[in-house]
Every structure is written in structure tokens, then in C-alpha cells.
Design a protein around this motif. Structure first.
Motif, PDB file in Angstrom:
ATOM      1  N   CYS A 104       0.833  -1.208   0.000  1.00 52.90           N
ATOM      2  CA  CYS A 104       0.000   0.000   0.000  1.00 52.90           C
ATOM      3  C   CYS A 104       0.864   1.252   0.000  1.00 52.90           C
ATOM      4  CB  CYS A 104      -0.913   0.022   1.223  1.00 52.90           C
ATOM      5  SG  CYS A 104      -2.224  -1.207   1.259  1.00 52.90           S
ATOM      6  N   THR A 105       1.904   1.226   0.830  1.00 51.76           N
ATOM      7  CA  THR A 105       2.767   2.388   0.965  1.00 51.76           C
ATOM      8  C   THR A 105       3.483   2.692  -0.336  1.00 51.76           C
ATOM      9  OG1 THR A 105       3.049   1.953   3.322  1.00 51.76           O
ATOM     10  CG2 THR A 105       4.722   3.323   2.256  1.00 51.76           C
ATOM     11  N   CYS A 106       3.905   1.650  -1.047  1.00 51.05           N
ATOM     12  CA  CYS A 106       4.555   1.828  -2.349  1.00 51.05           C
ATOM     13  C   CYS A 106       3.612   2.556  -3.311  1.00 51.05           C
ATOM     14  CB  CYS A 106       4.959   0.468  -2.901  1.00 51.05           C
ATOM     15  SG  CYS A 106       5.710   0.510  -4.535  1.00 51.05           S
ATOM     16  N   LEU A 107       2.364   2.111  -3.373  1.00 51.02           N
ATOM     17  CA  LEU A 107       1.395   2.758  -4.250  1.00 51.02           C
ATOM     18  C   LEU A 107       1.128   4.193  -3.817  1.00 51.02           C
ATOM     19  CD1 LEU A 107      -0.777   2.879  -6.439  1.00 51.02           C
ATOM     20  CD2 LEU A 107      -2.336   1.755  -4.832  1.00 51.02           C
ATOM     21  N   LEU A 108       0.946   4.397  -2.519  1.00 46.81           N
ATOM     22  CA  LEU A 108       0.630   5.744  -2.034  1.00 46.81           C
ATOM     23  C   LEU A 108       1.788   6.712  -2.245  1.00 46.81           C
ATOM     24  CD1 LEU A 108      -1.325   4.882   1.233  1.00 46.81           C
ATOM     25  CD2 LEU A 108      -2.253   5.725  -0.936  1.00 46.81           C
ATOM     26  N   SER A 109       3.011   6.225  -2.183  1.00 49.38           N
ATOM     27  CA  SER A 109       4.149   7.093  -2.456  1.00 49.38           C
ATOM     28  C   SER A 109       4.102   7.607  -3.888  1.00 49.38           C
ATOM     29  CB  SER A 109       5.459   6.351  -2.197  1.00 49.38           C
ATOM     30  OG  SER A 109       5.641   6.107  -0.827  1.00 49.38           O
ATOM     31  N   ALA A 110       3.717   6.724  -4.820  1.00 44.86           N
ATOM     32  CA  ALA A 110       3.578   7.154  -6.212  1.00 44.86           C
ATOM     33  C   ALA A 110       2.421   8.132  -6.367  1.00 44.86           C
ATOM     34  CB  ALA A 110       3.370   5.941  -7.112  1.00 44.86           C
ATOM     35  N   LEU A 111       1.303   7.838  -5.716  1.00 46.26           N
ATOM     36  CA  LEU A 111       0.135   8.713  -5.823  1.00 46.26           C
ATOM     37  C   LEU A 111       0.388  10.077  -5.172  1.00 46.26           C
ATOM     38  CD1 LEU A 111      -2.816   6.246  -5.123  1.00 46.26           C
ATOM     39  CD2 LEU A 111      -2.040   7.156  -7.325  1.00 46.26           C
ATOM     40  N   ASN A 112       1.233  10.111  -4.140  1.00 46.12           N
ATOM     41  CA  ASN A 112       1.560  11.391  -3.523  1.00 46.12           C
ATOM     42  C   ASN A 112       2.112  12.366  -4.548  1.00 46.12           C
ATOM     43  OD1 ASN A 112       2.274  13.174  -1.097  1.00 46.12           O
ATOM     44  ND2 ASN A 112       4.280  12.855  -2.023  1.00 46.12           N
ATOM     45  N   GLY A 113       2.987  11.874  -5.420  1.00 45.65           N
ATOM     46  CA  GLY A 113       3.559  12.741  -6.447  1.00 45.65           C
ATOM     47  C   GLY A 113       2.539  13.168  -7.483  1.00 45.65           C
ATOM     48  N   GLU A 114       1.542  12.308  -7.760  1.00 45.04           N
ATOM     49  CA  GLU A 114       0.519  12.609  -8.751  1.00 45.04           C
ATOM     50  C   GLU A 114      -0.639  13.430  -8.188  1.00 45.04           C
ATOM     51  OE1 GLU A 114       0.377  11.957 -11.904  1.00 45.04           O
ATOM     52  OE2 GLU A 114       2.016  10.533 -12.224  1.00 45.04           O
ATOM     53  N   MET A 115      -0.702  13.552  -6.868  1.00 47.40           N
ATOM     54  CA  MET A 115      -1.903  14.092  -6.245  1.00 47.40           C
ATOM     55  C   MET A 115      -2.257  15.517  -6.674  1.00 47.40           C
ATOM     56  SD  MET A 115      -4.387  12.914  -4.583  1.00 47.40           S
ATOM     57  CE  MET A 115      -3.552  11.327  -4.485  1.00 47.40           C
ATOM     58  N   PRO A 116      -1.296  16.441  -6.849  1.00 43.91           N
ATOM     59  CA  PRO A 116      -1.700  17.776  -7.306  1.00 43.91           C
ATOM     60  C   PRO A 116      -2.449  17.739  -8.634  1.00 43.91           C
ATOM     61  CG  PRO A 116       0.524  17.862  -6.420  1.00 43.91           C
ATOM     62  CD  PRO A 116       0.148  16.411  -6.505  1.00 43.91           C
ATOM     63  N   ASP A 117      -2.101  16.785  -9.506  1.00 46.48           N
ATOM     64  CA  ASP A 117      -2.804  16.651 -10.777  1.00 46.48           C
ATOM     65  C   ASP A 117      -4.154  15.965 -10.589  1.00 46.48           C
ATOM     66  OD1 ASP A 117      -0.617  17.697 -12.439  1.00 46.48           O
ATOM     67  OD2 ASP A 117       0.415  15.872 -11.830  1.00 46.48           O
ATOM     68  N   ILE A 118      -4.185  14.891  -9.789  1.00 39.80           N
ATOM     69  CA  ILE A 118      -5.438  14.174  -9.541  1.00 39.80           C
ATOM     70  C   ILE A 118      -6.485  15.105  -8.954  1.00 39.80           C
ATOM     71  CG2 ILE A 118      -6.486  12.362  -8.119  1.00 39.80           C
ATOM     72  CD1 ILE A 118      -3.844  10.799  -8.426  1.00 39.80           C
ATOM     73  N   LEU A 119      -6.063  15.957  -8.041  1.00 38.88           N
ATOM     74  CA  LEU A 119      -7.016  16.831  -7.340  1.00 38.88           C
ATOM     75  C   LEU A 119      -7.592  17.928  -8.226  1.00 38.88           C
ATOM     76  CD1 LEU A 119      -5.212  17.150  -3.885  1.00 38.88           C
ATOM     77  CD2 LEU A 119      -7.208  15.747  -4.452  1.00 38.88           C
ATOM     78  N   GLN A 120      -7.081  18.078  -9.428  1.00 38.17           N
ATOM     79  CA  GLN A 120      -7.715  18.995 -10.370  1.00 38.17           C
ATOM     80  C   GLN A 120      -9.040  18.438 -10.882  1.00 38.17           C
ATOM     81  OE1 GLN A 120      -6.246  22.069 -10.810  1.00 38.17           O
ATOM     82  NE2 GLN A 120      -4.932  21.149  -9.228  1.00 38.17           N
ATOM     83  N   ARG A 121      -9.173  17.100 -10.855  1.00 34.03           N
ATOM     84  CA  ARG A 121     -10.355  16.451 -11.430  1.00 34.03           C
ATOM     85  C   ARG A 121     -11.300  15.871 -10.380  1.00 34.03           C
ATOM     86  NH1 ARG A 121     -12.676  16.652 -15.909  1.00 34.03           N
ATOM     87  NH2 ARG A 121     -13.003  14.413 -16.085  1.00 34.03           N
ATOM     88  N   VAL A 122     -10.745  15.298  -9.320  1.00 37.63           N
ATOM     89  CA  VAL A 122     -11.561  14.618  -8.312  1.00 37.63           C
ATOM     90  C   VAL A 122     -10.956  14.848  -6.935  1.00 37.63           C
ATOM     91  CG1 VAL A 122     -12.310  12.810  -9.920  1.00 37.63           C
ATOM     92  CG2 VAL A 122     -10.258  12.440  -8.522  1.00 37.63           C
TER      93      VAL A 122
END
Length: 241
Positions: A104-122
């Protein structure tokens, strides 16, 4: 609107003309055959994504769930913020765990970097049953700056939405909720797991959300069977159990 007439994948692959230094005819023939399969895979991914978008909404959220956040108590409604769609990842970090799940932590570390972009949509929230203070402390240790963390330790949210099994053990998962007026409805949940896996296959979702695995799938050795992500790579780095 009529369905577009696609060229056969083999024809698209055959008209593709990159060449690498020293490549052989055997390599090019094998690579073009693989390229045709990759084209078909992309088409299937697009088809499944389109089907997913046409899902009807599921049931109404059965109660006013409350969570602990870094800024105090919040409701599921408040977690949407300005968006009408909320994605929840269920982090395997329950109160019985000294350390969270490395996968889980491995995935969340990747998503942390993507989060500013993800939060533009959802809207996107990471929910676990550990106290929020422990979640925040680990996030600081890991260098996460963008993930929005919520503790569901005081509610049945994880149990209701399959983030906890009947024995009280953590279960990884992802759920999507939509806000329609004043109501919140469940839209999608990741239902792929060990009971849906083909023999000899890893019970991953489709699509696989893990950037780690997608990169390793491009290599000759693949994912490997004698290796697993860890929370750290010192001598006492932790595995997920």
C-alpha cells in the motif's frame, strides 16, 4: 453515432517503422507481433474504461460517516470539497499494525507525487483505521506532502466498504463515490482479488494501479517471485504480513 472502423492491429503494427541499432529480422518480426497485441490491449483498456463510466450509481451511503483528519473531524460529505467525485483508497494501516503495509505504501508514495494533478479532477482521500496521529507521523517519515489522510477508526466505514474483512484484518481497496445534490452514492469499488485470480496469476486489479509493477512488466525479468516492496531497504526493513 456509428462505431469507428478500426484497422486490424496487425496492419497498424506492420506500418510502424522504428528500427534500433543492430536489430535483427527475427527481433522485428517478434516485436511487431507484440505491438499488435499491445494495440489490442489498449483497445480493451479503453473499452473497459468506457463501460466503467456507464455504471449506474449503486446504493446511497447508509450513514453520516465521520473521520479524523489533520484539521479535526470531517464527514464524508466534506471530503468531496469542491468536487462531485471522491476516490477513497483503503490503506492497510490498522491499529493492530506497528507499521503499515509496504505494498500500500509503495502505491501511495507514487500517488503522492501525482496528487496535485489528480485533485484537479476529483477529490481523493486515504483512509485507514490507525489513529490520525500515527498516520501523520508515518506520512512525515515518508515525505508525503500531498495525500489527504483520514482515520476511520471510530466508524464502520472500512468494514462497510470492504476495507476490513470479517475477522477485523485490513484489506486494501479503492472506492469511488459521487455526490448528487445532497446525497452521496457509491459508484465503483475494486472487486478483483484472490477469488477472481486465474491460476498462477497475481490477484492484481485491472488496470493495475501500481507504477512499480507496470515498469517491471516491461523488463525481461518481470515482477519476480523472490522480491517484495519494503518500507525501507536497511537490514531491518519491514515486509507486509
Amino acid at each position: 453515432m456509428s462505431k469507428p472502423q478500426w484497422q486490424p492491429a496487425q496492419a497498424l503494427a506492420a506500418q510502424h517503422h522504428p528500427r534500433y541499432p543492430g536489430e535483427t529480422l527475427a527481433y522485428r518480426e517478434a516485436r511487431n507481433a507484440l505491438l499488435a497485441e499491445e494495440i489490442e490491449l489498449r483497445r480493451q483498456i479503453e473499452r473497459v474504461a468506457a463501460l466503467r463510466r456507464t455504471l449506474p450509481t449503486s446504493g446511497d451511503v447508509p450513514q453520516h460517516y465521520r473521520f479524523d483528519s489533520a484539521d479535526g473531524p470531517v464527514t464524508l460529505q466534506q471530503m468531496f470539497g469542491e468536487h462531485d467525485t471522491l476516490v477513497i483508497y483503503h490503506w492497510m494501516f490498522g491499529p493492530q499494525r506497528e507499521r503499515p503495509c509496504p505494498m500500500c505504501t509503495c502505491l501511495l508514495s507514487a500517488l503522492n507525487g501525482e496528487m496535485p494533478d489528480i485533485l484537479q479532477r476529483v477529490a481523493f482521500g486515504v483512509v485507514a483505521r490507525a489513529p490520525i496521529e500515527r498516520m501523520q507521523a508515518f506520512a512525515k517519515e515518508r515525505g508525503w506532502h500531498h495525500l489527504r489522510l483520514y482515520s476511520a477508526g471510530g466508524s464502520s466505514f472500512n468494514q462497510d466498504y470492504i476495507g476490513e474483512d470479517p475477522n477485523g484484518d485490513d484489506t486494501p481497496g479503492l472506492n469511488v463515490f459521487v455526490r448528487i445534490g445532497d446525497s452521496i452514492k457509491h459508484f465503483y469499488g475494486d472487486e478483483m482479488g484472490p477469488d477472481t485470480a486465474d491460476p498462477g496469476q497475481d490477484p492484481r486489479g485491472a488496470p493495475d494501479l501500481m507504477p512499480l509493477w507496470n515498469i517491471l512488466d516491461l523488463t525481461p525479468g518481470g515482477r519476480g517471485t523472490d522480491w517484495y516492496p519494503q518500507l525501507d531497504y536497511t537490514a531491518d526493513g519491514g515486509h507486509c504480513h
